[in-house]
Design an enzyme around this catalytic site. Structure first.
Site, short mmCIF file in Angstrom:
data_model
loop_
_atom_site.label_atom_id
_atom_site.label_comp_id
_atom_site.label_asym_id
_atom_site.label_seq_id
_atom_site.Cartn_x
_atom_site.Cartn_y
_atom_site.Cartn_z
N ARG A 117 31.45 2.29 -4.30
CA ARG A 117 32.50 3.30 -4.11
C ARG A 117 31.89 4.52 -3.42
O ARG A 117 30.97 5.14 -3.98
CB ARG A 117 33.08 3.75 -5.46
CG ARG A 117 33.65 2.63 -6.32
CD ARG A 117 35.08 2.33 -5.94
NE ARG A 117 35.54 1.11 -6.58
CZ ARG A 117 36.34 1.06 -7.64
NH1 ARG A 117 36.77 2.17 -8.18
NH2 ARG A 117 36.70 -0.09 -8.15
N GLU A 137 32.40 7.43 -3.45
CA GLU A 137 33.00 8.54 -4.18
C GLU A 137 32.41 9.87 -3.72
O GLU A 137 31.20 9.97 -3.54
CB GLU A 137 32.70 8.43 -5.68
CG GLU A 137 33.18 7.17 -6.34
CD GLU A 137 34.60 7.24 -6.82
OE1 GLU A 137 35.26 8.26 -6.51
OE2 GLU A 137 35.05 6.30 -7.48
N ARG A 169 30.83 10.73 -14.71
CA ARG A 169 31.18 9.32 -14.91
C ARG A 169 31.42 8.52 -13.64
O ARG A 169 31.91 7.40 -13.70
CB ARG A 169 32.39 9.23 -15.82
CG ARG A 169 33.60 9.94 -15.27
CD ARG A 169 34.70 10.00 -16.29
NE ARG A 169 35.92 10.37 -15.60
CZ ARG A 169 37.09 9.79 -15.79
NH1 ARG A 169 37.21 8.82 -16.66
NH2 ARG A 169 38.14 10.20 -15.15
N HIS A 170 31.10 9.10 -12.49
CA HIS A 170 31.26 8.36 -11.23
C HIS A 170 29.92 8.10 -10.56
O HIS A 170 29.12 9.01 -10.40
CB HIS A 170 32.15 9.14 -10.26
CG HIS A 170 33.59 9.14 -10.67
ND1 HIS A 170 34.14 10.15 -11.40
CD2 HIS A 170 34.57 8.22 -10.46
CE1 HIS A 170 35.43 9.87 -11.61
NE2 HIS A 170 35.71 8.71 -11.06
N GLU A 178 38.12 6.40 -19.72
CA GLU A 178 38.47 5.06 -19.22
C GLU A 178 37.25 4.18 -19.01
O GLU A 178 36.27 4.60 -18.40
CB GLU A 178 39.21 5.25 -17.88
CG GLU A 178 39.59 3.95 -17.22
CD GLU A 178 39.84 4.12 -15.73
OE1 GLU A 178 40.39 5.16 -15.31
OE2 GLU A 178 39.47 3.21 -14.97
N SER A 238 40.33 -0.88 -16.09
CA SER A 238 41.72 -0.92 -15.70
C SER A 238 42.08 -2.35 -15.37
O SER A 238 41.25 -3.14 -14.91
CB SER A 238 42.03 0.06 -14.57
OG SER A 238 41.49 -0.42 -13.39
N ARG A 265 29.73 2.56 -17.79
CA ARG A 265 30.63 3.38 -18.62
C ARG A 265 30.70 2.84 -20.04
O ARG A 265 30.76 3.62 -20.99
CB ARG A 265 32.03 3.40 -18.02
CG ARG A 265 32.10 4.33 -16.84
CD ARG A 265 33.46 4.96 -16.74
NE ARG A 265 33.59 5.58 -15.44
CZ ARG A 265 34.73 5.84 -14.84
NH1 ARG A 265 35.87 5.51 -15.44
NH2 ARG A 265 34.75 6.42 -13.67
O1 4AD Z 1 39.76 1.38 -12.17
P1 4AD Z 1 39.04 0.57 -11.13
O2 4AD Z 1 38.88 1.20 -9.81
O3 4AD Z 1 39.80 -0.81 -11.06
C1 4AD Z 1 39.47 -1.86 -10.23
O4 4AD Z 1 38.47 -1.93 -9.56
C2 4AD Z 1 40.41 -3.02 -10.34
N1 4AD Z 1 40.11 -3.95 -9.25
C3 4AD Z 1 40.24 -3.67 -11.67
C4 4AD Z 1 41.23 -4.75 -11.90
O5 4AD Z 1 40.86 -5.88 -12.13
N2 4AD Z 1 42.50 -4.40 -11.88
O6 4AD Z 1 37.61 0.18 -11.69
C5 4AD Z 1 37.45 -0.54 -12.89
C6 4AD Z 1 36.46 0.13 -13.80
C7 4AD Z 1 36.89 1.52 -14.30
O7 4AD Z 1 37.70 1.43 -15.43
C8 4AD Z 1 35.56 2.15 -14.61
O8 4AD Z 1 35.07 1.71 -15.87
C9 4AD Z 1 34.67 1.58 -13.55
O9 4AD Z 1 35.25 0.38 -13.11
N3 4AD Z 1 34.53 2.51 -12.42
C10 4AD Z 1 33.41 3.22 -12.16
N4 4AD Z 1 32.24 3.31 -12.80
C11 4AD Z 1 31.30 4.11 -12.27
N5 4AD Z 1 31.47 4.83 -11.15
C12 4AD Z 1 32.64 4.77 -10.46
N6 4AD Z 1 32.77 5.46 -9.33
C13 4AD Z 1 33.67 3.95 -10.98
N7 4AD Z 1 34.92 3.65 -10.56
C14 4AD Z 1 35.42 2.79 -11.45
#
Ligand code: 4AD
Length: 465
Positions: free
Chosen positions: A237, A239, A245-246, A388, A391, A439
């Site tokens: 990502r 980001e 947490r990112h 979170e 998701s 996380r």
């Molecule tokens: O919420 P996210 O973006 O969801 C998906 O990627 C979907 N494809 C999932 C699905 O099957 N519907 O990411 C899922 C999880 C988040 O809840 C969080 O725990 C983690 O990935 N996450 C990160 N962890 C660390 N750094 C980041 N930048 C994160 N972004 C998401």
């Protein structure tokens, strides 16, 4: 001496026995010219080794050599186990090793950080400073710049064993439920989550991305009749958020499965999987959790044997009743997620719960709207201590509608055409979820920063070590 003994297994039972050990010289102290003490550390266990001048074995020259060893050098010691009459402070083992021979296997250069300082808790640091001790507070950046040394602290030894166990349980539990593991590509043509946070790259002259999730390909595998699958792999990502947490790269634990009737089948799996995980961590990682808590004190996670599922609307209502105004069709911000976590804890006695039926507008394009009210969706988030970790959702499996949803979300359909086409030849209803490994570990252990649970974290400012 015929075999190696681990420092962690040095006990009274070995009194008077010869042993051969290998570890790091954690501290070295000379007492006059005839005696030197070395605390040897191996995998978090420590033992005091004593070299005393003796006619046949230990010379004065050897004591001098030992006294001059550098901290963190790797040494082999042949010696005899003895049980001292007084309690030994500052080591994990309650025996000593009387040194007969000592070899330095690998000499350590002068250390940029002191590992014992890096291993202290905030409370210990305060106490030490008040007692007038000289000590350097090791901040996060310094730790990460010197990560290889930082990883040697007991807390970090614990964190990464816990992380390994989270992956193990995830895999074992899912296999026992009839899932199998896949490996989807990380070089893909378009953004998989529809967001802007994508690392773009040149793929032999064609524009490409690093996968933001296995989302598209795990769904395509379902169209390939794989039924119930999971993946553990890297997620990228781009980001720009500088939060606790990112990360720009993390480890995703992904699941995708056919749904027979209702997306609650997916939530049911999440609930059982995580209760099994927490039970197992508490039972099988007690020592590791203790090591983490010694440096970063935390309360064990409160969770129910039957996972709580709340509707998004109920969550909004709870927040409203506590005086927090929230948009019923918007997303919850971090602060409100935290507040809701506290309200849920107060009302239901759990710090782990599922919030479902989110407003469609705040979910990715591939999310299935609720059939009774398309302003909501068959989706959920999962929280630990108000943050979170997961998701998930049921997905749209009708290609025409998927195209419509992608367009409505401003996605260039060309970049995901092969994904949409996968649904043209009969596609079962399906859903799944994605978990952030770092996380889960961070929040289960009540840690305050995700960089603590990433081996070599990648954030907007860090690409090394
Ligand atoms: O919420 P996210 O973006 O969801 C998906 O990627 C979907 N494809 C999932 C699905 O099957 N519907 O990411 C899922 C999880 C988040 O809840 C969080 O725990 C983690 O990935 N996450 C990160 N962890 C660390 N750094 C980041 N930048 C994160 N972004 C998401």
């Amino acid at each position: 001496v015929s075999h190696w003994t681990e420092v962690g297994s040095l006990t009274n039972a070995l009194e008077n026995r010869s042993v051969l050990i290998r570890g790091r010289a954690q501290t070295i102290r000379a007492v006059g010219k005839n005696m030197a003490f070395v605390v040897v550390r191996e995998r978090g266990f420590t033992v005091q080794c004593v070299a005393t001048v003796q006619p046949d074995t230990v010379s004065r020259q050897m004591v001098k050599y030992i006294a001059g060893l550098s901290r963190e050098s790797i040494i082999d010691i042949e010696g005899v186990v003895s049980v001292p009459s007084v309690e030994i402070k500052g080591t994990t083992q309650q025996v000593e090793v009387q040194v007969r021979k000592l070899y330095c296997v690998s000499k350590a250069a002068v250390l940029p950080i002191n590992i014992e300082d890096a291993a202290r808790s905030d409370v210990e640091i305060e106490k030490a400073l008040q007692a007038g001790e000289t000590l350097v507070r090791v901040n996060q950046d310094t730790r990460l710049n010197n990560r290889v040394l930082d990883l040697r602290t007991p807390a970090n030894q614990g964190i990464f064993r816990i992380q390994s166990q989270v992956g193990n349980i995830f895999r074992q539990f899912l296999i026992s439920e009839g899932f199998f593991e896949i490996h989807s590509p990380k070089l893909i043509a378009g953004s998989s989550e529809g967001g802007a946070a994508v690392f773009r790259l040149n793929y032999k002259g064609q524009e490409a991305c690093l996968a933001q999730s296995p989302q598209l390909h795990k769904q395509m595998a379902i169209c390939g009749d794989f039924g119930r699958i999971f993946e553990i792999g890297p997620v990228f990502r781009a980001e720009d958020s500088f939060t606790h947490r990112h990360l720009c790269e993390f480890t995703g634990l992904d699941v995708e499965m056919e749904i027979k009737r209702h997306y609650s089948e997916v939530m049911d799996l999440v609930g059982r999987l995580f209760v099994a995980m927490f039970d197992s961590l508490n039972k099988n990682c007690a020592k590791e959790l203790e090591a983490v808590a010694r440096q970063y004190p935390f309360q064990p996670l409160k969770y129910l044997p039957e996972t709580l599922c709340l509707k998004f609307e109920e969550g909004v209502q709870m927040l409203k009743e506590s005086g927090v105004e929230v948009d019923p069709f918007g997303d919850l911000n971090t602060e409100n997620e935290r507040k809701l976590g506290l309200l849920v804890l107060e009302k239901y006695g759990t710090e782990f719960y599922i919030l479902h039926r989110y407003p469609l507008a705040v979910r990715p394009f591939y999310t299935m709207p609720c059939h009774d009210n398309p302003a909501y969706s068959n989706s959920f988030d999962v929280f630990i201590r108000g943050e979170e970790i997961i998701s998930g959702a049921q997905r749209v499996h009708v290609p025409e509608f998927l195209t419509e949803r992608a367009q409505a979300c401003g996605i260039d359909v060309k970049t995901i055409q092969t994904y949409i086409d996968a649904f043209r030849y009969g596609a079962p209803p399906h859903g799944g979820f994605g978990v952030g490994l770092e996380r889960v570990v961070m929040l289960f252990c009540g840690l305050n920063n995700i960089r603590k649970t990433s081996l070599f974290p990648r954030d907007p400012l860090r690409l090394a070590p």
